[in-house]
Design a protein around this motif. Structure first.
Motif, mmCIF file in Angstrom:
data_model
loop_
_atom_site.group_PDB
_atom_site.id
_atom_site.type_symbol
_atom_site.label_atom_id
_atom_site.label_comp_id
_atom_site.label_asym_id
_atom_site.label_seq_id
_atom_site.Cartn_x
_atom_site.Cartn_y
_atom_site.Cartn_z
ATOM 1 N N LEU A 569 0.863 -1.185 0.000
ATOM 2 C CA LEU A 569 0.000 0.000 0.000
ATOM 3 C C LEU A 569 0.893 1.226 0.000
ATOM 4 C CD1 LEU A 569 0.049 1.363 3.051
ATOM 5 C CD2 LEU A 569 -1.665 -0.359 3.541
ATOM 6 N N MET A 570 0.353 2.329 -0.495
ATOM 7 C CA MET A 570 1.137 3.555 -0.615
ATOM 8 C C MET A 570 0.491 4.635 0.246
ATOM 9 S SD MET A 570 0.266 4.173 -4.622
ATOM 10 C CE MET A 570 -1.223 3.461 -5.332
ATOM 11 N N TYR A 571 1.325 5.429 0.877
ATOM 12 C CA TYR A 571 0.827 6.461 1.779
ATOM 13 C C TYR A 571 1.811 7.622 1.827
ATOM 14 C CZ TYR A 571 4.301 5.046 5.261
ATOM 15 O OH TYR A 571 5.482 4.802 5.919
ATOM 16 N N ARG A 572 1.340 8.672 2.456
ATOM 17 C CA ARG A 572 2.197 9.832 2.675
ATOM 18 C C ARG A 572 1.799 10.480 3.981
ATOM 19 N NH1 ARG A 572 3.146 14.787 -1.646
ATOM 20 N NH2 ARG A 572 4.473 16.098 -0.323
ATOM 21 N N VAL A 573 2.763 11.018 4.698
ATOM 22 C CA VAL A 573 2.504 11.655 5.992
ATOM 23 C C VAL A 573 2.376 13.154 5.789
ATOM 24 C CG1 VAL A 573 3.367 12.054 8.317
ATOM 25 C CG2 VAL A 573 3.769 9.845 7.202
ATOM 26 N N GLN A 574 1.256 13.699 6.252
ATOM 27 C CA GLN A 574 1.013 15.138 6.201
ATOM 28 C C GLN A 574 0.678 15.582 7.621
ATOM 29 O OE1 GLN A 574 1.140 17.390 3.638
ATOM 30 N NE2 GLN A 574 0.618 19.043 5.032
ATOM 31 N N GLY A 582 -5.963 5.184 -1.896
ATOM 32 C CA GLY A 582 -6.708 4.103 -2.511
ATOM 33 C C GLY A 582 -6.647 2.809 -1.727
ATOM 34 N N ASP A 583 -6.982 1.722 -2.400
ATOM 35 C CA ASP A 583 -6.915 0.390 -1.802
ATOM 36 C C ASP A 583 -5.479 -0.121 -1.845
ATOM 37 O OD1 ASP A 583 -9.632 0.629 -1.684
ATOM 38 O OD2 ASP A 583 -10.048 -0.803 -3.294
ATOM 39 N N PRO A 584 -5.146 -1.088 -0.995
ATOM 40 C CA PRO A 584 -3.854 -1.767 -1.162
ATOM 41 C C PRO A 584 -3.769 -2.407 -2.542
ATOM 42 C CG PRO A 584 -4.811 -2.294 0.980
ATOM 43 C CD PRO A 584 -5.871 -1.552 0.204
ATOM 44 N N VAL A 585 -2.585 -2.517 -3.054
ATOM 45 C CA VAL A 585 -2.351 -3.068 -4.393
ATOM 46 C C VAL A 585 -1.847 -4.498 -4.241
ATOM 47 C CG1 VAL A 585 -1.110 -2.792 -6.560
ATOM 48 C CG2 VAL A 585 -1.786 -0.773 -5.233
ATOM 49 N N GLY A 586 -2.592 -5.437 -4.805
ATOM 50 C CA GLY A 586 -2.206 -6.832 -4.709
ATOM 51 C C GLY A 586 -3.369 -7.698 -4.286
#
Length: 850
Positions: A569-574, A582-586
């Motif tokens: 999964l992709m994320y960013r800290v703000q 989005g959803d996890p990929v896989g």
């Protein structure tokens, strides 16, 4: 002044640590004071006093405890009606009983009891503000009950003696009248038309006079009955002494609450012992029984009940699963099982600190040799410590934690018998093991027990449990002089040496496990600002059903990778918000592991976890994570098999295609390998488009114009006389079912209708390539309910959609996509509930618009 300001700033930055340190300091002072009060009391005297308590009095204490908790359920039942959200008594009773058992034992009622109310009543449909109102009303009623009971006790009694303080009849009645008079303040305000206590926006809505009377009567009766549950356990307690005893009890409750020591442990006992005259060993024995009956027994009942309800739900998924009880049990079951295992471990520690019963040890000595008894005593304490360390893994629903806890509980039962025939604690271990086995299906997540760094509350709780066992041991052996020989003495009556050795071993185990977790890096695989390895990318993207998985290549995201290396999964800290895109990929089977990995990593850093543009398949996971899902808008999916330009609905599309073709526009799709050669001309188109929009690149939820990024994808082009006037990079899903577009940019002089025509040709191209649907992307805030019963956030979103055209063009964007006859699919944002939600949404807005 500079030093003062610096000190205040330092205190503000570390206020949580300072608060914990202060609570621990107060608790330590309380236990030191308790030891002074009990300096002339010996454990053998306490045991003798416990044995002399009549069973009829124990039964009366149990009955009074039951009555007290039933009265407390009435507080929530009335409070729910006062805020205009009446619920059936069974729901109010569940919320009240769970809340009060937690707050009575753990203290910090706003956090512990408030959290239970938030989950239970939230599952029943109440908003955060309504739940806060219920908690505030119950809190006011409780304090009114304390004041009322103390006031009545002062007035009825013929003077009061509180340890060194003696109140004569006149002073006692006068003080009681003042306390009773204070209770008239709120009804008086209500009669004068004041309906809110505090600021109008954030104040507590005052109940009606009838409801105030009911709340006051229930609270007064509860405190009287709760104090009577302790009074009947005190030997030779004369009925005439009860009014003064109620006053002492109320004082002890107030002191314990004001000092915020969890459960008032040590502080409550110290105040009662210092205030109530009588035989010290007998009174302390009564306090121990009261702590067991009024505090621990209801906590165990609540935990077993919640865990049992969750186990029943998992065994009957069709008959039940949507009711309030099921939703509430699903939220609280891990916490309930965690409490059971933690209490079982604590019991083993305390038992290991206390001397065994002589008769039982003698019987055991006839059956097994002394080394077995010595080793079992040590093993019991080590197992108890291990249970404290395993408890967080149960709260995270880890299968490894469940297996380890089950093994420890069975081992604890065996060693409880081998160290002193302690069949009572062995029975407790087996009961908890049975509950754990019954709830087996609740623990399904992968990961090791020490996968992530521990949160400080767990370490503090484990250290406090060990500290309490040490206090119990030093109290039990206070008349045993210390010598180095105690460490090496092995004998059947060598209780003090066994305590020293077992406590030392438990302390070493706790210290070693804590140091290992704190000093080693988290095993959660986070790769900040770097793509996962090619093997992970290939496996995950191949299983992806959504095209927005391509956002992994924008270069601004961090990643969490599954243990199997087939999903991420992709994320960013703000700010403090960790925003998952989005959803996890896989594979879907890996989603639970991924979201719980980032949840633990986020919690370890005191962050706020939220999800952006998630699909409906994520909703069950949001429930488990304790997040509130908010519909963000709808995504347009065009079914390619049914798309056609014929018919009246496609009239505007046919017109756009004819007009652009008449202007000489030519559509083509260029493979990714040829994109680098086109990059200079594409950059001119992008720059012209950005200049016209007066905007800037947005990377998180959209692609970015970057040579490395664009070179990964095929590009759709529109040329006029050989010159590129518009382009769009094409996304495709790994499963071959979905195609979409990311960046769509054109020159200001492109023929009118160029973008509509390009989308038409892209849809036709995707159909020719064998894809099943074409994703036109999001229409934010569209499709949201707007009726009177809709949530506040939904009505706000609908208002922005209808009236915010100048700000963003919400309605225009949906109208553009509606031309293609799509199916609209809901997409969601998930954030923490309560006061954390607006902060998370602000961080999310900053991230998406950056």
């Amino acid at each position: 002044m500079g030093r003062i300001d610096a000190a205040l700033a330092l205190a503000t930055r570390h206020r949580r640590s300072l608060t914990v340190a202060m609570v621990l300091l107060v608790a330590g002072i309380g236990f030191a004071a308790l030891r002074l009060v009990l300096r002339e009391v010996h454990l053998s005297d306490v045991r003798a006093a416990l044995a002399e308590v009549p069973r009829a009095r124990i039964a009366a204490a149990l009955a009074l405890t039951t009555t007290s908790y039933l009265l407390l359920t009435g507080l929530d039942w009335v409070a729910l009606r006062s805020v205009g959200r009446p619920l059936p008594w069974r729901i109010a009773a569940a919320g009240s009983f769970t809340s009060y058992t937690l707050s009575h034992n753990l203290g910090l009622s706003l956090i512990t009891g408030g959290s239970a109310r938030l989950r239970l009543y939230g599952a029943a449909g109440l908003a955060f503000g309504e739940i806060a109102q219920v908690a505030a009303i119950c809190g006011l009623a409780f304090w009114a009950g304390v004041a009322g009971a103390a006031g009545v006790g002062l007035i009825v009694g013929d003077g009061v003696v509180l340890g060194p303080v003696t109140l004569g009849p006149g002073l006692s009645r006068g003080l009681g009248a003042v306390l009773i008079g204070l209770l008239a303040v709120l009804p008086l305000l209500r009669t004068r038309g004041i309906t809110t206590l505090g600021p109008e926006r954030f104040g507590v809505a005052l109940p009606s006079l009838k409801q105030m009377a009911s709340l006051g009567a229930l609270s007064l009766a509860d405190l009287t009955v709760a104090s009577a549950a302790l009074f009947v356990l005190v030997p030779a307690a004369a009925p005439g002494a009860f009014p003064g005893f109620v006053v002492a009890y109320a004082v002890a409750v107030v002191v314990a609450l004001l000092l915020h020591v969890p459960g008032g442990l040590g502080v409550f006992e110290t105040v009662v012992l210092a205030s109530v005259p009588g035989d010290r060993p007998a009174l302390f024995a009564a306090l121990l029984l009261y702590r067991l009956i009024y505090y621990l027994l209801p906590l165990l009942v609540a935990a077993i009940g919640i865990a049992g309800a969750e186990g029943w739900r998992l065994r009957h998924p069709i008959r039940r699963g949507l009711s309030y009880v099921d939703r509430a049990g699903q939220l609280l079951a891990p916490t309930a099982v965690t409490v059971l295992v933690f209490v079982a471990g604590f019991v083993l520690l305390v038992s290991g600190a206390l001397p065994g019963v002589k008769d039982r040890l003698s019987d055991l000595d006839d059956m097994v040799p002394l080394p077995f008894i010595e080793g079992s005593h040590m093993a019991g304490s080590l197992i108890g410590t291990a249970m404290l360390l395993v408890a967080p893994a149960l709260n995270a629903r880890l299968r490894s934690g469940w297996a380890a806890a089950r093994l420890l509980l069975v081992g604890g039962a065996i060693f409880s018998l081998l160290k002193g025939l302690d069949y009572e604690e062995a029975a407790l271990q087996l009961v908890v093991a049975g509950v754990l086995q019954y709830c087996r299906a609740s623990f399904y997540r992968e990961g090791g027990i020490l996968t992530d760094r521990p949160r400080w509350p767990w370490l503090i709780a484990a250290a406090a449990a060990l500290g309490l066992s040490l206090w119990a041991g030093f109290f039990a052996y206070q008349r045993t002089p210390y010598s180095d020989e105690l460490w090496w003495r092995f004998a059947l009556d060598g209780n003090a040496p066994r305590f020293l050795r077992a406590s030392f071993a438990a302390g070493v185990l706790l210290t070693a496990a804590s140091a290992w977790q704190l000093l080693t890096a988290s095993r959660t695989r986070t790769l900040p600002d770097a793509l996962p390895p090619e093997g992970v990318l290939d496996a995950a993207l191949a299983a992806s059903t959504r095209t927005d998985a391509a956002l992994a290549f924008t270069g601004d995201k961090s990643f969490v990778v599954s243990a199997a290396g087939d999903a991420f999964l992709m994320y960013r800290v703000q700010g403090r918000s960790w925003v998952v895109m989005g959803d996890p990929v896989g594979p879907v089977a890996a989603w639970s592991e991924l979201v719980w990995s980032i949840r633990r990593a986020c919690d370890a850093r005191a962050g706020r976890l939220c999800f952006y543009q998630a699909s409906e398949r994520m909703l069950p996971l949001f429930v488990e994570l304790g997040l509130q899902a908010i519909k963000y808008g709808e995504e347009a999916h065009v079914a390619l098999a049914g798309f056609a330009l014929a018919g009246p609905k496609a009239k505007s599309l046919r017109h756009a295609v004819r007009r652009t073709e008449a202007a000489g526009a030519v559509f083509s799709v260029e493979p990714a390998a040829t994109v680098p050669a086109l990059m200079a001309e594409l950059a001119e188109v992008s720059a012209a488009w950005l200049a016209e929009k007066a905007g800037r690149e947005k990377r998180f939820s959209l692609g970015v114009f970057d040579a490395g990024y664009l070179s990964r994808f095929p590009v759709a082009l529109v040329r006029v006389e050989g010159r590129i006037v518009a382009f769009a990079n094409i996304w495709t899903s790994g499963d071959g079912e979905e195609a979409s577009v990311d960046l769509m940019r054109h020159r200001p002089d492109a023929p009118y209708g160029t973008m509509e025509a390009m989308v038409v040709r892209l849809i036709e191209w995707a159909r020719g390539e064998g894809y099943e649907r074409f994703n036109l992307g999001m229409a934010p805030l569209s499709g949201m309910p707007s009726g009177r019963l809709a949530p506040v956030w939904a009505r706000l979103g609908h208002a922005l959609f209808a009236n915010g055209e100048r700000l963003y063009g919400f309605a225009g964007l949906r109208a553009f996509k509606a031309k293609y006859g799509p199916d609209w699919v809901s997409r969601y944002i998930a954030t923490p509930s309560g006061v954390a939600m607006p902060r998370a949404l602000i961080d999310l807005a900053r991230l998406v618009s950056a």
